[in-house]
Design a protein around this motif. Structure first.
Motif, PDB file in Angstrom:
ATOM      1  N   PHE A 114       1.706  91.021  44.785  1.00 23.46           N
ATOM      2  CA  PHE A 114       1.306  89.633  44.991  1.00 23.46           C
ATOM      3  C   PHE A 114       2.451  88.730  44.557  1.00 23.46           C
ATOM      4  CE2 PHE A 114      -0.819  85.650  44.266  1.00 23.46           C
ATOM      5  CZ  PHE A 114      -1.827  85.614  45.204  1.00 23.46           C
ATOM      6  N   PRO A 115       2.795  87.702  45.355  1.00 23.02           N
ATOM      7  CA  PRO A 115       3.920  86.825  44.991  1.00 23.02           C
ATOM      8  C   PRO A 115       3.639  86.062  43.699  1.00 23.02           C
ATOM      9  CG  PRO A 115       2.695  85.920  46.854  1.00 23.02           C
ATOM     10  CD  PRO A 115       2.174  87.304  46.634  1.00 23.02           C
ATOM     11  N   SER A 116       4.650  85.977  42.868  1.00 18.61           N
ATOM     12  CA  SER A 116       4.476  85.369  41.538  1.00 18.61           C
ATOM     13  C   SER A 116       5.212  84.038  41.409  1.00 18.61           C
ATOM     14  CB  SER A 116       4.991  86.339  40.465  1.00 18.61           C
ATOM     15  OG  SER A 116       6.361  86.659  40.712  1.00 18.61           O
ATOM     16  N   ASP A 117       5.627  83.461  42.531  1.00 17.97           N
ATOM     17  CA  ASP A 117       6.431  82.239  42.447  1.00 17.97           C
ATOM     18  C   ASP A 117       5.639  80.991  42.830  1.00 17.97           C
ATOM     19  OD1 ASP A 117       6.207  83.062  45.059  1.00 17.97           O
ATOM     20  OD2 ASP A 117       8.215  82.406  45.640  1.00 17.97           O
ATOM     21  N   PHE A 118       4.303  81.033  42.696  1.00 16.91           N
ATOM     22  CA  PHE A 118       3.511  79.817  42.888  1.00 16.91           C
ATOM     23  C   PHE A 118       3.723  78.906  41.675  1.00 16.91           C
ATOM     24  CE2 PHE A 118       1.217  82.613  45.785  1.00 16.91           C
ATOM     25  CZ  PHE A 118       0.957  81.761  46.852  1.00 16.91           C
ATOM     26  N   ALA A 119       4.005  77.644  41.920  1.00 22.26           N
ATOM     27  CA  ALA A 119       4.252  76.704  40.828  1.00 22.26           C
ATOM     28  C   ALA A 119       3.374  75.477  41.006  1.00 22.26           C
ATOM     29  CB  ALA A 119       5.737  76.297  40.804  1.00 22.26           C
ATOM     30  N   ALA A 120       2.948  74.900  39.870  1.00 16.70           N
ATOM     31  CA  ALA A 120       2.118  73.686  39.905  1.00 16.70           C
ATOM     32  C   ALA A 120       2.877  72.587  40.670  1.00 16.70           C
ATOM     33  CB  ALA A 120       1.814  73.244  38.485  1.00 16.70           C
ATOM     34  N   PRO A 121       2.157  71.745  41.382  1.00 11.04           N
ATOM     35  CA  PRO A 121       0.687  71.594  41.415  1.00 11.04           C
ATOM     36  C   PRO A 121      -0.001  72.485  42.441  1.00 11.04           C
ATOM     37  CG  PRO A 121       1.668  69.875  42.722  1.00 11.04           C
ATOM     38  CD  PRO A 121       2.809  70.678  42.164  1.00 11.04           C
ATOM     39  N   LEU A 122       0.693  73.493  42.958  1.00  7.79           N
ATOM     40  CA  LEU A 122       0.113  74.346  43.998  1.00  7.79           C
ATOM     41  C   LEU A 122      -0.404  75.634  43.362  1.00  7.79           C
ATOM     42  CD1 LEU A 122      -0.330  74.689  47.070  1.00  7.79           C
ATOM     43  CD2 LEU A 122       1.861  75.876  47.157  1.00  7.79           C
ATOM     44  N   PRO A 123      -1.735  75.841  43.324  1.00  9.49           N
ATOM     45  CA  PRO A 123      -2.256  77.078  42.744  1.00  9.49           C
ATOM     46  C   PRO A 123      -2.061  78.246  43.713  1.00  9.49           C
ATOM     47  CG  PRO A 123      -4.062  75.797  43.625  1.00  9.49           C
ATOM     48  CD  PRO A 123      -2.813  74.954  43.798  1.00  9.49           C
ATOM     49  N   PRO A 124      -2.116  79.468  43.232  1.00  7.04           N
ATOM     50  CA  PRO A 124      -2.038  80.630  44.141  1.00  7.04           C
ATOM     51  C   PRO A 124      -3.173  80.598  45.149  1.00  7.04           C
ATOM     52  CG  PRO A 124      -1.801  81.296  41.846  1.00  7.04           C
ATOM     53  CD  PRO A 124      -2.243  79.866  41.822  1.00  7.04           C
ATOM     54  N   ASP A 125      -2.930  81.161  46.296  1.00  4.27           N
ATOM     55  CA  ASP A 125      -3.982  81.235  47.306  1.00  4.27           C
ATOM     56  C   ASP A 125      -4.101  82.671  47.799  1.00  4.27           C
ATOM     57  OD1 ASP A 125      -2.115  81.692  49.542  1.00  4.27           O
ATOM     58  OD2 ASP A 125      -1.539  79.601  49.219  1.00  4.27           O
ATOM     59  N   PHE A 126      -5.102  82.891  48.655  1.00  7.39           N
ATOM     60  CA  PHE A 126      -5.376  84.252  49.134  1.00  7.39           C
ATOM     61  C   PHE A 126      -4.777  84.513  50.510  1.00  7.39           C
ATOM     62  CE2 PHE A 126      -8.843  87.693  49.550  1.00  7.39           C
ATOM     63  CZ  PHE A 126      -8.026  88.614  48.917  1.00  7.39           C
ATOM     64  N   MET A 127      -3.794  83.687  50.911  1.00  4.72           N
ATOM     65  CA  MET A 127      -3.113  83.928  52.174  1.00  4.72           C
ATOM     66  C   MET A 127      -2.302  85.218  52.134  1.00  4.72           C
ATOM     67  SD  MET A 127      -4.214  81.474  53.934  1.00  4.72           S
ATOM     68  CE  MET A 127      -3.238  81.755  55.391  1.00  4.72           C
ATOM     69  N   PHE A 128      -2.228  85.797  50.960  1.00  7.99           N
ATOM     70  CA  PHE A 128      -1.577  87.092  50.799  1.00  7.99           C
ATOM     71  C   PHE A 128      -2.253  88.160  51.661  1.00  7.99           C
ATOM     72  CE2 PHE A 128      -1.530  91.132  48.320  1.00  7.99           C
ATOM     73  CZ  PHE A 128      -0.180  91.411  48.423  1.00  7.99           C
ATOM     74  N   LEU A 129      -3.579  88.049  51.815  1.00  9.23           N
ATOM     75  CA  LEU A 129      -4.310  89.053  52.595  1.00  9.23           C
ATOM     76  C   LEU A 129      -3.915  89.039  54.070  1.00  9.23           C
ATOM     77  CD1 LEU A 129      -6.425  91.221  53.044  1.00  9.23           C
ATOM     78  CD2 LEU A 129      -8.181  89.434  53.072  1.00  9.23           C
TER      79      LEU A 129
END
Length: 356
Positions: A114-129
């Motif tokens: 899972f990508p670990s480079d999500f940074a505020a103000p953008l929370p992680p999302d499930f587009m990974f699927l």
């Protein structure tokens, strides 16, 4: 990521029971009441729509996708953001996923980090699927195209090496290969559209999260999608060249069938010529014996009285039989020869006129 929730409802069926996937009215009703799916996804399922779409509403973002309903593994999903009443820094995504047993969801999610480079103000999302499903689809299409190319090459070797068996069986196989090619081309177009719509969805999510401050979407996930899109693009050349190869093989099969027809026609002509020669011989023999038979029949009539007294075996007028029969037979044979030679010359003359 302990405050983030990614939930998926997997509805899976055997490939032979795929039709049952689209009859889960209870599941679909519950998913719609929970706002996991909207009318767009229901429309996709009902109409069998192939492709993907980004649904942007006032309070949520949704991503829907469905593969072609062919003989290859199937999946269709609706992925929706559900964090309306929660902290904006937390993620809450719900996904309903329809698949057959050609797709191992657990393997897909566990083999890719899972990508670990999500940074505020953008929370992680499930587009990974869907990104993982895109990667699976690209690999699957590549393997299928390679397998199809190998089958076409094997056909080429059979045709050019003179090892072709039943031409009709080979022609039926070519039609199956053409059908497989069309299915793969649809899958390739589908994955190209899926990659484009994923990148579009990333931009929508980024824009919606940039209301108070600028947000930057995960570069790792974006690059993963672009990489798969580029890998998919390399298959276009192979997919575009396959119809030409199949058309060439159709031409070779048609040529071999034409040669077989010509050989059979030649054999039939030879047999007919032999039959004609035999009939001609019978006709000649008939012509030779026919005058004699005719004269003998005439002379045997009661209207002729040779004055035989019973002591003579042959009548003294027997010479008249030969005197009439031989010239008559000769005249008939000569007439037949003249007619045959004239007919042959007329045939050759007409044949030469048609050629030139």
């Amino acid at each position: 990521m302990e405050k983030n929730r990614f939930r998926v409802l997997l509805v899976q069926a055997a490939k032979s029971d795929r039709a049952e996937l689209f009859k889960q009215s209870g599941i679909l009703k519950a998913a719609k009441e929970a706002h996991w799916i909207g009318d767009e996804f229901l429309y996709f399922l009902e109409k069998g729509t192939t492709g993907s779409a980004v649904v942007e509403a006032e309070n949520y973002t949704s991503f829907i996708v469905q593969t072609p309903k062919d003989d290859l593994p199937y999946f269709g999903l609706a992925l929706t953001e559900l964090n309306n009443c929660r902290n904006k820094s937390d993620a809450d995504w719900g996904c309903i996923l329809f698949t057959d047993h050609g797709i191992d969801l657990e393997k897909l999610l566990c083999n890719i980090q899972f990508p670990s480079d999500f940074a505020a103000p953008l929370p992680p999302d499930f587009m990974f699927l869907p990104a993982c499903l895109l990667q699976w689809q690209v690999q699957e299409t590549r393997d299928q195209v390679n397998s199809l190319s190998d089958d076409i090459l094997a056909q080429d070797e059979k045709l050019t090496g003179g090892k072709a068996g039943g031409l009709e069986d080979m022609r039926r196989l070519l039609f199956q290969l053409e059908k497989q090619h069309l299915a793969l081309y649809r899958r390739w177009s589908f994955e190209q559209d899926l990659a484009a719509k994923l990148l579009q969805c990333f931009q929508v999510i980024e824009r919606r999260a940039s209301k108070d401050e600028a947000a930057t979407y995960s570069r790792k996930l974006s690059q993963q999608v672009r990489t798969q899109n580029d890998l998919s693009g390399t298959l276009k050349h192979d997919l575009d060249t396959i119809p030409g190869k199949l058309k060439f093989q159709h031409g070779m099969i048609d040529s071999q069938i034409s040669i077989m027809i010509a050989r059979n026609s030649e054999s039939a002509a030879t047999a007919a010529r032999k039959d004609s020669s035999l009939m001609k011989t019978i006709a000649i023999i008939t012509l030779i014996f026919l005058p004699g038979t005719f004269v003998a029949a005439v002379f045997s009539m009661s209207m002729f009285d040779w004055g035989s007294d019973g002591t003579v075996v042959a009548s003294k007028h027997i010479w008249m039989y030969f005197a009439i029969t031989i010239p008559l037979t000769t005249a008939v044979v000569v007439s037949w020869l003249v007619w045959t030679i004239k007919s042959e010359r007329d045939y050759n003359r007409k044949k030469s006129e048609k050629i030139f």
